[in-house]
Motif scaffolding. Structure first.
Motif, PDB file in Angstrom:
ATOM      1  N   PHE A 137      21.947 -11.834  42.705  1.00  0.00           N
ATOM      2  CA  PHE A 137      23.233 -11.290  42.273  1.00  0.00           C
ATOM      3  C   PHE A 137      23.318 -11.193  40.754  1.00  0.00           C
ATOM      4  CE2 PHE A 137      24.952 -13.263  46.410  1.00  0.00           C
ATOM      5  CZ  PHE A 137      24.539 -12.160  47.149  1.00  0.00           C
ATOM      6  N   ASN A 138      22.778 -12.177  40.043  1.00  0.00           N
ATOM      7  CA  ASN A 138      22.739 -12.104  38.576  1.00  0.00           C
ATOM      8  C   ASN A 138      21.926 -10.900  38.121  1.00  0.00           C
ATOM      9  OD1 ASN A 138      24.332 -14.288  37.744  1.00  0.00           O
ATOM     10  ND2 ASN A 138      22.639 -15.726  37.982  1.00  0.00           N
TER      11      ASN A 138
ATOM     12  N   PHE B 260      22.899  -3.282  36.567  1.00  0.00           N
ATOM     13  CA  PHE B 260      23.752  -2.181  36.972  1.00  0.00           C
ATOM     14  C   PHE B 260      24.196  -1.423  35.725  1.00  0.00           C
ATOM     15  CE2 PHE B 260      25.194  -1.014  41.066  1.00  0.00           C
ATOM     16  CZ  PHE B 260      26.268  -0.157  40.875  1.00  0.00           C
ATOM     17  N   PRO B 261      24.373  -0.114  35.812  1.00  0.00           N
ATOM     18  CA  PRO B 261      24.807   0.650  34.636  1.00  0.00           C
ATOM     19  C   PRO B 261      26.092   0.064  34.037  1.00  0.00           C
ATOM     20  CG  PRO B 261      24.216   2.128  36.423  1.00  0.00           C
ATOM     21  CD  PRO B 261      24.185   0.733  36.989  1.00  0.00           C
ATOM     22  N   PRO B 262      26.136  -0.129  32.738  1.00  0.00           N
ATOM     23  CA  PRO B 262      27.286  -0.757  32.081  1.00  0.00           C
ATOM     24  C   PRO B 262      28.631  -0.110  32.410  1.00  0.00           C
ATOM     25  CG  PRO B 262      25.493  -0.559  30.531  1.00  0.00           C
ATOM     26  CD  PRO B 262      25.073   0.179  31.773  1.00  0.00           C
ATOM     27  N   SER B 263      28.656   1.204  32.552  1.00  0.00           N
ATOM     28  CA  SER B 263      29.926   1.889  32.812  1.00  0.00           C
ATOM     29  C   SER B 263      30.497   1.557  34.197  1.00  0.00           C
ATOM     30  CB  SER B 263      29.754   3.399  32.688  1.00  0.00           C
ATOM     31  OG  SER B 263      28.808   3.860  33.641  1.00  0.00           O
ATOM     32  N   LEU B 264      29.656   1.071  35.103  1.00  0.00           N
ATOM     33  CA  LEU B 264      30.088   0.743  36.466  1.00  0.00           C
ATOM     34  C   LEU B 264      29.968  -0.739  36.781  1.00  0.00           C
ATOM     35  CD1 LEU B 264      28.217   3.664  38.257  1.00  0.00           C
ATOM     36  CD2 LEU B 264      30.614   3.608  37.596  1.00  0.00           C
ATOM     37  N   ARG B 265      29.592  -1.517  35.800  1.00  0.00           N
ATOM     38  CA  ARG B 265      29.233  -2.910  36.040  1.00  0.00           C
ATOM     39  C   ARG B 265      30.391  -3.767  36.536  1.00  0.00           C
ATOM     40  NH1 ARG B 265      25.974  -4.996  31.409  1.00  0.00           N
ATOM     41  NH2 ARG B 265      24.431  -3.668  32.392  1.00  0.00           N
ATOM     42  N   GLU B 266      31.587  -3.570  36.042  1.00  0.00           N
ATOM     43  CA  GLU B 266      32.677  -4.499  36.348  1.00  0.00           C
ATOM     44  C   GLU B 266      32.925  -4.636  37.853  1.00  0.00           C
ATOM     45  OE1 GLU B 266      37.366  -5.054  35.422  1.00  0.00           O
ATOM     46  OE2 GLU B 266      36.091  -4.275  33.835  1.00  0.00           O
TER      47      GLU B 266
ATOM     48  N   LEU C 211      30.501  -4.016  44.820  1.00  0.00           N
ATOM     49  CA  LEU C 211      30.863  -3.178  45.955  1.00  0.00           C
ATOM     50  C   LEU C 211      29.620  -2.508  46.540  1.00  0.00           C
ATOM     51  CD1 LEU C 211      34.160  -1.623  44.571  1.00  0.00           C
ATOM     52  CD2 LEU C 211      33.907  -3.504  46.202  1.00  0.00           C
ATOM     53  N   THR C 212      28.751  -2.029  45.672  1.00  0.00           N
ATOM     54  CA  THR C 212      27.493  -1.434  46.113  1.00  0.00           C
ATOM     55  C   THR C 212      26.609  -2.478  46.781  1.00  0.00           C
ATOM     56  OG1 THR C 212      27.616   0.132  44.295  1.00  0.00           O
ATOM     57  CG2 THR C 212      25.472  -0.132  45.341  1.00  0.00           C
ATOM     58  N   THR C 213      26.561  -3.668  46.216  1.00  0.00           N
ATOM     59  CA  THR C 213      25.768  -4.753  46.790  1.00  0.00           C
ATOM     60  C   THR C 213      26.278  -5.133  48.168  1.00  0.00           C
ATOM     61  OG1 THR C 213      25.222  -5.587  44.588  1.00  0.00           O
ATOM     62  CG2 THR C 213      24.966  -7.124  46.434  1.00  0.00           C
ATOM     63  N   ALA C 214      27.584  -5.266  48.306  1.00  0.00           N
ATOM     64  CA  ALA C 214      28.170  -5.603  49.608  1.00  0.00           C
ATOM     65  C   ALA C 214      27.827  -4.542  50.642  1.00  0.00           C
ATOM     66  CB  ALA C 214      29.682  -5.747  49.483  1.00  0.00           C
ATOM     67  N   SER C 215      27.961  -3.307  50.264  1.00  0.00           N
ATOM     68  CA  SER C 215      27.643  -2.204  51.172  1.00  0.00           C
ATOM     69  C   SER C 215      26.172  -2.227  51.574  1.00  0.00           C
ATOM     70  CB  SER C 215      27.988  -0.875  50.497  1.00  0.00           C
ATOM     71  OG  SER C 215      27.680   0.194  51.329  1.00  0.00           O
ATOM     72  N   SER C 216      25.309  -2.471  50.612  1.00  0.00           N
ATOM     73  CA  SER C 216      23.867  -2.512  50.885  1.00  0.00           C
ATOM     74  C   SER C 216      23.485  -3.683  51.780  1.00  0.00           C
ATOM     75  CB  SER C 216      23.080  -2.604  49.575  1.00  0.00           C
ATOM     76  OG  SER C 216      23.330  -1.476  48.780  1.00  0.00           O
ATOM     77  N   LEU C 217      24.109  -4.832  51.561  1.00  0.00           N
ATOM     78  CA  LEU C 217      23.815  -6.001  52.397  1.00  0.00           C
ATOM     79  C   LEU C 217      24.147  -5.725  53.856  1.00  0.00           C
ATOM     80  CD1 LEU C 217      25.122  -8.890  50.113  1.00  0.00           C
ATOM     81  CD2 LEU C 217      22.734  -8.433  50.736  1.00  0.00           C
ATOM     82  N   VAL C 218      25.273  -5.104  54.086  1.00  0.00           N
ATOM     83  CA  VAL C 218      25.682  -4.802  55.456  1.00  0.00           C
ATOM     84  C   VAL C 218      24.789  -3.717  56.052  1.00  0.00           C
ATOM     85  CG1 VAL C 218      27.563  -3.961  56.909  1.00  0.00           C
ATOM     86  CG2 VAL C 218      28.033  -5.551  55.048  1.00  0.00           C
TER      87      VAL C 218
END
Length: 104
Positions: free
Chosen positions: A8-9, A15-21, A26-33
């Motif tokens: 996760f770190n 992740f691109p800085p403009s989308l990092r926050e 959200l992308t990680t959660a989606s990918s895990l599922v």
């Protein structure tokens, strides 16, 4: 540091800085599922709640709502069984966290 924390770190930092926050988790959660790692969603939630940006009860409620929104949108892509399993994993860890928080 656990393997999940390291992952996760790394994801957050790369992740691109403009989308990092918010975009990275959200992308990680989606990918895990999508990859069938639904129990890892609980680890992601615990990781996120250890960060300062999710330290208050209201922030955690917002986080939970955002993750659930992702899951409800994702059922079209991966099917209901995976999403239900992910929701159960998320609910289980939230309940454990609430119990521990209540005891303090």
């Amino acid at each position: 540091m656990t393997t999940h924390e390291e992952l996760f770190n790394a994801l957050r930092e790369n992740f691109p800085p403009s989308l990092r926050e918010e975009g990275w988790y959200l992308t990680t959660a989606s990918s895990l599922v999508a990859t069938g790692k639904v129990d890892s969603l609980a680890s992601l939630y615990l990781y996120l709640t250890s960060l300062s940006q999710f330290s208050t009860s209201d922030q955690r409620k917002c986080l939970s709502r955002r993750l659930r929104e992702v899951l409800l949108k994702e059922w079209i892509l991966v099917g209901i069984p995976l999403v239900v399993s992910a929701l159960a994993a998320l609910a289980r860890v939230e309940k454990e966290e609430d119990t521990v928080g209540f005891e303090k």
